[in-house]
Design a protein around this motif. Structure first.
Motif, PDB file in Angstrom:
ATOM      1  N   ASN A   1       0.826  -1.207   0.000  1.00 32.75           N
ATOM      2  CA  ASN A   1       0.000   0.000   0.000  1.00 32.75           C
ATOM      3  C   ASN A   1       0.860   1.257   0.000  1.00 32.75           C
ATOM      4  O   ASN A   1       0.589   2.205  -0.728  1.00 32.75           O
ATOM      5  CB  ASN A   1      -0.936   0.008   1.210  1.00 32.75           C
ATOM      6  CG  ASN A   1      -2.149  -0.866   0.987  1.00 32.75           C
ATOM      7  OD1 ASN A   1      -2.914  -0.667   0.056  1.00 32.75           O
ATOM      8  ND2 ASN A   1      -2.322  -1.864   1.828  1.00 32.75           N
TER       9      ASN A   1
ATOM     10  N   VAL B   1      -4.538  -7.619   7.511  1.00 33.87           N
ATOM     11  CA  VAL B   1      -4.510  -6.793   6.300  1.00 33.87           C
ATOM     12  C   VAL B   1      -5.116  -5.415   6.589  1.00 33.87           C
ATOM     13  O   VAL B   1      -4.591  -4.398   6.151  1.00 33.87           O
ATOM     14  CB  VAL B   1      -5.259  -7.502   5.150  1.00 33.87           C
ATOM     15  CG1 VAL B   1      -5.410  -6.580   3.950  1.00 33.87           C
ATOM     16  CG2 VAL B   1      -4.522  -8.775   4.750  1.00 33.87           C
ATOM     17  N   VAL B   2      -6.198  -5.391   7.359  1.00 38.33           N
ATOM     18  CA  VAL B   2      -6.827  -4.116   7.714  1.00 38.33           C
ATOM     19  C   VAL B   2      -5.830  -3.250   8.478  1.00 38.33           C
ATOM     20  O   VAL B   2      -5.587  -2.083   8.137  1.00 38.33           O
ATOM     21  CB  VAL B   2      -8.097  -4.342   8.562  1.00 38.33           C
ATOM     22  CG1 VAL B   2      -8.590  -3.021   9.151  1.00 38.33           C
ATOM     23  CG2 VAL B   2      -9.191  -4.991   7.727  1.00 38.33           C
ATOM     24  N   GLN B   3      -5.235  -3.828   9.507  1.00 35.32           N
ATOM     25  CA  GLN B   3      -4.287  -3.048  10.314  1.00 35.32           C
ATOM     26  C   GLN B   3      -3.088  -2.602   9.489  1.00 35.32           C
ATOM     27  O   GLN B   3      -2.595  -1.485   9.636  1.00 35.32           O
ATOM     28  CB  GLN B   3      -3.803  -3.880  11.504  1.00 35.32           C
ATOM     29  CG  GLN B   3      -4.872  -4.095  12.554  1.00 35.32           C
ATOM     30  CD  GLN B   3      -4.304  -4.639  13.855  1.00 35.32           C
ATOM     31  OE1 GLN B   3      -3.172  -5.115  13.895  1.00 35.32           O
ATOM     32  NE2 GLN B   3      -5.099  -4.583  14.906  1.00 35.32           N
TER      33      GLN B   3
ATOM     34  N   SER C   1      -0.027   1.603   7.217  1.00 37.78           N
ATOM     35  CA  SER C   1       0.728   2.135   6.078  1.00 37.78           C
ATOM     36  C   SER C   1       0.355   3.604   5.853  1.00 37.78           C
ATOM     37  O   SER C   1       1.206   4.424   5.530  1.00 37.78           O
ATOM     38  CB  SER C   1       0.489   1.306   4.821  1.00 37.78           C
ATOM     39  OG  SER C   1      -0.824   1.483   4.335  1.00 37.78           O
ATOM     40  N   LEU C   2      -0.919   3.930   6.056  1.00 36.82           N
ATOM     41  CA  LEU C   2      -1.334   5.335   5.894  1.00 36.82           C
ATOM     42  C   LEU C   2      -0.642   6.223   6.927  1.00 36.82           C
ATOM     43  O   LEU C   2      -0.133   7.291   6.620  1.00 36.82           O
ATOM     44  CB  LEU C   2      -2.853   5.473   6.031  1.00 36.82           C
ATOM     45  CG  LEU C   2      -3.328   6.916   5.883  1.00 36.82           C
ATOM     46  CD1 LEU C   2      -3.458   7.300   4.423  1.00 36.82           C
ATOM     47  CD2 LEU C   2      -4.622   7.154   6.593  1.00 36.82           C
TER      48      LEU C   2
ATOM     49  N   THR D   1      -2.984  -1.957   6.369  1.00 35.49           N
ATOM     50  CA  THR D   1      -3.374  -0.864   5.483  1.00 35.49           C
ATOM     51  C   THR D   1      -3.473   0.441   6.275  1.00 35.49           C
ATOM     52  O   THR D   1      -3.000   1.492   5.832  1.00 35.49           O
ATOM     53  CB  THR D   1      -4.723  -1.184   4.813  1.00 35.49           C
ATOM     54  OG1 THR D   1      -4.687  -2.539   4.345  1.00 35.49           O
ATOM     55  CG2 THR D   1      -4.995  -0.277   3.646  1.00 35.49           C
ATOM     56  N   ALA D   2      -4.073   0.351   7.472  1.00 37.49           N
ATOM     57  CA  ALA D   2      -4.193   1.541   8.308  1.00 37.49           C
ATOM     58  C   ALA D   2      -2.803   2.039   8.719  1.00 37.49           C
ATOM     59  O   ALA D   2      -2.505   3.238   8.644  1.00 37.49           O
ATOM     60  CB  ALA D   2      -5.048   1.235   9.530  1.00 37.49           C
TER      61      ALA D   2
END
Lengths: 688, 451
Positions: free
Chosen positions: B20, B436-438, B443-444, B440-441
């Motif tokens: 990401n 995967v959710v964590q 990475s932001l 992605t978060a």
């Protein structure tokens, strides 16, 4: 294109990995004699820096405009060779990859002559296809920086803040008059064994949202209409108050519509007796300090959950423990019972249960098929429950009966899913693109998904999903475009009958139908699976790099000699070819009759492709796709399975033996499955 | 100031975090201390609740990060020192030698074929996978190259039949090797990729933020808990996963260790080690084991519909979307769920079958059950690396040994050090989707961090 076709063939030795079995010199010589081939070269290690340099020189020296590389497997090495020919000045889509290590030398180690023959055939097929290859290019679609967030609960607010913090514009739409969502009814949040008032958390976030210069908040507002696609959405908002509308130009969207408690109307005296309430109503009463003197309270878990139609609500056990403790704090000598089936408490939540027990909260397990019964006895509410551990029934008086009930998606979901053309389950929870690896997005590019709109989840999980979905929306906004590989569908409208099938079948909403009912491919959204092309009754859709002509050229080249001994195998790139490669890496030996044709998805294989080999005298055809339920293109293999059934009926009518059309669904780990299928096929088709 | 980020750990969380961030446009260093990225998911057969083939869905992501221009993958690499200077993290890394030239090795495997010594693959545990002293982590490994076992390189495997190790000088003194069979095999292929004299390399990078994605670990049963150390046919659920896997040591045949015969009657025991004294077991519910066992029974039934499968459990955790249906599918397929607490396991010394004594919690009776293979669901524990890494990063751990979030409610995935974030198993027991959710978060947070 009228330019002369000049194909260069590069055959790799891979040290002795290929050359130890296949007579590479002979194969190279053979390649040199094929039509349109102007040069062929043998390389010891084609992927070494030295050879790649040489390859570029040869391409330029011989003015080559198509390249066939015969070596290992495209799954690992195609990007490298694509880069190389691009550096040599050739469009990378003019490369055809032939696998003579995984498909030949490693799996026919004891039959060098047969292996050499097969390698020649595969190269001939590659050259035949290469002659028909056309240039392709990555497709870009511009994306600006305006993000619409639907739902102003915790997930939505976190999403909006994360988007806005990067300098993008966030438009946050909430149907209620205030932000906060379901949390507005919650008393406090418990995490890591600490309590935080929910109102404080909501207030903190809502203040941040309202104060943010990049966030525009529309409360008491709904979505009236949505048109368009990523980078180019037109959204109409409508106020739930005065009915005024607002038109927005939107680039990306985040769906965070949250959830609702499913009220257990008529069950356990709910609705008949005001003392029977739901867990969320209890939270609300605690929040408003409306409860004081509860002496006897009973909670029943799994109301409308874990049954034929619905699963675990994920947060009920945790909530009931939290609220039981709160009741205990209101009155120390209160009798609080939690009647449960399974206590689903994770990590620290287990500690919370221990402290609840220490405070005197009683936990009582009832059987899955024997829920407690509630009756009104002279004005007293009595709960009869069978205690599994003790093995007998108890009757518990209750001044307050709290039902830990299931959840459903918000009622606006039906409307929103229509606007966005996305799917949701019967409980109105949206369907993510992949349960494991695509939890934050829909299959359609540009729309992300967060929080309880997908499934019930904890406060913390919702926040994380909000931030994560913001990342998904931000990637194209930060780059300014989305880009897709040039393997996409093209529609030639000349023969199109405007049946609309392609648009309906596309799993990615990438084919729209215009006012004249003509289909149009939004190429930036197309993933190139080829399902539409295979299904198009007028055969007017072609897929770059996998056109009908190119595939048929491979089929014909494969069957030019001794077709009666050969099996044509259409193999999907993602899983089945992985299985083929795995058989190679594991050096599983199997008969050499099959000639593999790579397709991106088994759904690309049309009825004609299945039948064409038989018309040319092939002994058999194999269609190999991903093992269910995995599919790189959502459900291409399901489509292929249906089509195979039709193909068999059609073949029988055309006078071919449908038993010669085989299929396997093979995972990328299952080398043995592919090898075994080859052996069985050869045996049953009597080719040995 | 640097604009790059560092992701520590190359499992599914680290891969998604890196992917990401890279797609966003940020340069990423993806560091893993093993020979390949992929993490725990690369060793799984299937994933619940859909039974997707694990490597089928993970490998394309592995290839994608490998080919992404914004991502630099550093395997066999440890983070040694982290210091904040002028708003950047100065990170000192050690690239432990693989004794193989990453640029030259093509992963052809000729060296492994030539290697005379096979040793048990410790990752396969009791189900007996073997690997050569020079080998690839797994067939889809990224980078696709072999690694020399350091014990061989340091001459400790001579007794086991290794071809090197009795030289007067250490390998580090030579620049060619006339005796090592792997070196010869590689040269015969026309390559000189094996470099026994390779040494560890220090590397220094500057990054603006760091994401910790070090993953989880399956707990090992302590001592002879439920017969694990004593009886051959008692294995862990991680080991069973390898048995089911077509890419595993038995090519997907569910056979038991003692006699290599197909097990027809198999039991799973949940919550093994739960509630044991500290340091011995897992003091909490690990969340995912119920679904792992459910998956394993369903797959066992797919392999052999007649196999008898029983799960002994306490509280069923079917918490996620589709999990309850998954459980129901198992029940429909004939999987027996027994709410019970096994307290003793004996082996029948003749048949090597196992007799489980348990208390049936539905009726309170003491019962026994004989099975041919027993699988222990041992739970999830923090990774061994957490302690050392926490010290290096100056990030706090919670009392269970997972990385601690500063404020889980208002500042998700942030730590006490600004610019260092968490995701996946580093935060606690977690499944793939949540990782995967964590990731992605996180990475932001990492890409948009400005000190």
């Amino acid at each position: 294109m009228s330019e002369e076709i000049r194909i260069g063939v590069f055959v790799c030795d891979c040290g002795t990995n290929i050359a130890g079995v296949v007579d590479v010199l002979e194969v190279t010589e053979y390649a040199r004699g094929l039509e349109n081939v102007v040069m062929a070269d043998e390389g010891k290690w084609s992927c070494s820096v030295d050879y790649l340099t040489k390859m570029k020189e040869l391409i330029q020296q011989h003015n080559i405009n198509r390249v066939v590389i015969a070596s290992c497997t495209p799954r690992t090495h195609e990007p490298l060779f694509k880069r190389t020919i691009k550096e040599a000045g050739i469009n990378p889509y003019l490369l055809e990859f032939v696998s003579i290590r995984e498909q030949v030398s490693w799996v026919h180690m004891k039959e060098p002559e047969i292996a050499t023959l097969k390698a020649k055939d595969l190269i001939k097929m590659g050259v035949a296809k290469a002659a028909l290859l056309e240039e392709g290019q990555e497709i870009r679609l511009p994306v600006k920086t305006d993000c619409l967030i639907i739902g102003g609960g915790m997930a939505g607010m976190n999403a909006a803040l994360s988007v806005a913090d990067q300098g993008f514009n966030a438009f946050l739409v909430e149907k209620e008059p205030q932000l906060g969502g379901i949390l507005n009814n919650v008393c406090f949040i418990s995490h890591d064994n600490q309590k935080t008032p929910a109102a404080r958390v909501v207030q903190t976030k809502a203040d941040q949202v309202h104060a943010h210069p990049n966030i525009t908040v529309y409360t008491h507002t709904g979505i009236e209409a949505v048109e368009g696609y990523i980078g180019n959405y037109k959204v109409k908002l409508k106020s739930n108050g005065d009915g005024s509308t607002n038109d927005l130009d939107i680039s990306t969207m985040i769906v965070a519509t949250g959830m609702k408690e499913l009220e257990p109307e008529g069950q356990f005296e709910y609705g008949n007796d005001p003392r029977v309430i739901t867990q969320l109503q209890l939270d609300d009463m605690l929040r408003k300090k409306q409860l004081e003197d509860i002496k006897n309270a009973v909670m029943i878990s799994c109301v409308n959950s874990k049954n034929e139609t619905r699963g675990c609500c994920n947060i009920g056990c945790h909530t009931s423990v939290k609220n039981a403790v709160a009741l205990k704090h209101l009155r120390k000598d209160a009798n609080i019972y939690i009647l449960y089936r399974d206590m689903s408490l994770i990590k620290e939540e287990g500690t919370a249960q221990q402290s609840a027990k220490r405070l005197g909260v009683k936990f009582l397990r009832f059987p899955d098929d024997r829920y407690p019964e509630v009756r009104n006895e002279n004005g007293n509410l009595m709960v009869k429950v069978y205690d599994l551990l003790v093995g007998r029934e108890f009757e518990l008086p209750s001044d307050l009966l709290v039902l830990t009930t299931a959840f459903k998606g918000d009622e606006t979901v039906e409307q929103i899913r229509g606007h966005l053309k996305v799917s949701a389950n019967p409980d109105r929870f949206f369907q993510e693109s992949h349960v494991k690896l695509g939890p934050l997005e829909f299959a359609t590019d540009g729309i992300s998904l967060a929080g309880c709109a997908k499934a019930p989840m904890t406060f913390k999980e919702s926040c994380e999903e909000g931030i994560g979905s913001a990342m998904k929306a931000s990637i194209p906004m930060n780059r300014g475009y989305i880009e897709t590989e040039g393997i996409v569908a093209h529609i030639d409208l000349t023969d199109c009958t405007q049946c609309g099938l392609c648009s309906k079948r596309c799993p990615y909403n990438a084919i729209t139908v215009d006012k004249e009912e003509n289909p149009e491919v939004l190429q930036a959204l197309c993933k190139g699976c080829g399902l539409c092309a295979a299904d198009c009754p007028a055969e007017c859709i072609s897929i770059v790099h996998y056109s009908d002509d190119q595939v048929f050229a491979q089929v014909e080249a494969a069957l030019e000699e001794n077709p009666e001994k050969k099996i044509v195998a259409f193999v999907c790139h993602w899983c089945a070819l992985g299985g083929v490669d795995m058989a190679g890496v594991s050096r599983l030996q199997y008969p050499s009759n099959a000639r593999l044709i790579r397709v991106m998805c088994s759904a690309r294989v049309s009825l004609k492709m299945m039948q064409r080999p038989f018309e040319l005298g092939a002994a058999g055809v194999l269609v190999a796709g991903c093992e269910f339920p995995t599919c790189h293109y959502i459900e291409g293999n399901y489509a292929a399975e249906k089509r195979l059934k039709r193909a068999k009926r059609r073949m029988a009518k055309a006078g071919y033996d449908p038993e010669k059309l085989w299929n396997i669904w093979c995972s990328a780990a299952d080398g043995p499955k592919f090898a075994t299928t080859m052996r069985t096929m050869v045996k049953e088709l009597k080719l040995d | 100031m640097s604009d790059s980020i560092l992701v520590i750990g190359g499992g599914i969380a680290g891969i998604n975090c890196a992917m990401n961030a890279a797609k966003y446009g940020t340069k990423v260093y993806l560091v893993d201390d093993t020979a390949s990225i992929g993490g725990m998911m690369a060793r799984l057969d299937k994933t619940f609740p859909t039974n997707d083939c694990s490597i089928c869905i993970e490998a394309p992501q592995m290839y994608e990060v490998d080919n992404h221009e914004n991502i630099e993958i550093l395997t066999n690499t440890e983070v040694r020192k982290v210091k904040k200077v002028n708003g950047s993290f100065k990170v000192k890394l050690v690239r432990k030698a693989k004794y193989v030239d990453e640029e030259k090795c093509t992963g052809c495997g000729a060296c492994a074929e030539a290697c005379p010594v096979s040793v048990p693959d410790s990752l396969d545990g009791k189900v007996g996978g073997m690997r050569k002293l020079i080998s690839m982590a797994f067939p889809q490994a990224v980078p696709n190259m072999v690694t020399v076992d350091p014990s061989c390189r340091f001459g400790e495997m001579r007794k086991a039949g290794a071809c090197i190790g009795e030289c007067a000088v250490d390998c580090s003194q030579c620049r060619e090797c006339p005796i090592a069979l792997c070196v010869k095999a590689c040269e015969k292929e026309g390559k000189k990729a094996i470099v026994l004299w390779q040494s560890n390399k220090n590397l220094s990078i500057d990054v603006k933020s760091i994401v910790v994605a070090t993953g989880i670990k399956n707990a090992q049963p302590v001592g002879d808990l439920l017969g694990y150390d004593k009886y051959e046919n008692v294995i862990t659920n991680t080991e069973f996963e390898r048995l089911m896997n077509a890419g595993g040591p038995t090519a997907g045949e569910i056979i038991r260790p003692s006699d290599k015969k197909h097990a027809k009657k198999i039991a799973w025991i949940q919550c093994v080690g739960r509630g044991l004294a500290e340091g011995k077991g897992t003091p909490y519910c690990s969340k995912i084991c119920c679904m792992i066992s459910t998956k394993q029974t369903i797959i066992t039934k797919e392999h052999d519909a007649d196999a008898e499968t029983t799960i002994f459990y306490n509280d069923l955790k079917a918490y996620g979307k589709g999990f309850w249906d998954f459980y129901r599918k198992a029940v429909e397929n004939g999987v027996k769920y027994v709410r019970g607490r096994p307290y003793e396991v004996f082996e029948d010394s003749e048949t090597k079958n196992l007799i489980i004594r348990y208390e049936n919690l539905d009726c309170g009776e003491l019962k026994k059950e004989e099975v041919e293979l027993l699988v222990l669901a041992t739970g999830i524990v923090p990774n061994d690396r957490n302690k050392r890494l926490a010290k290096v990063l100056k990030v706090k751990l919670d009392e269970l040994g997972y990385f601690k979030e500063k404020d889980p409610l208002l500042a998700s995935l942030e730590t006490n050090v600004e610019g260092i974030y968490l995701c996946g198993g580093a935060t606690g027991p977690i499944d793939i989707a949540e990782s995967v959710v964590q990731a992605t978060a996180a990475s932001l947070k990492a890409v948009s961090f400005h000190s």
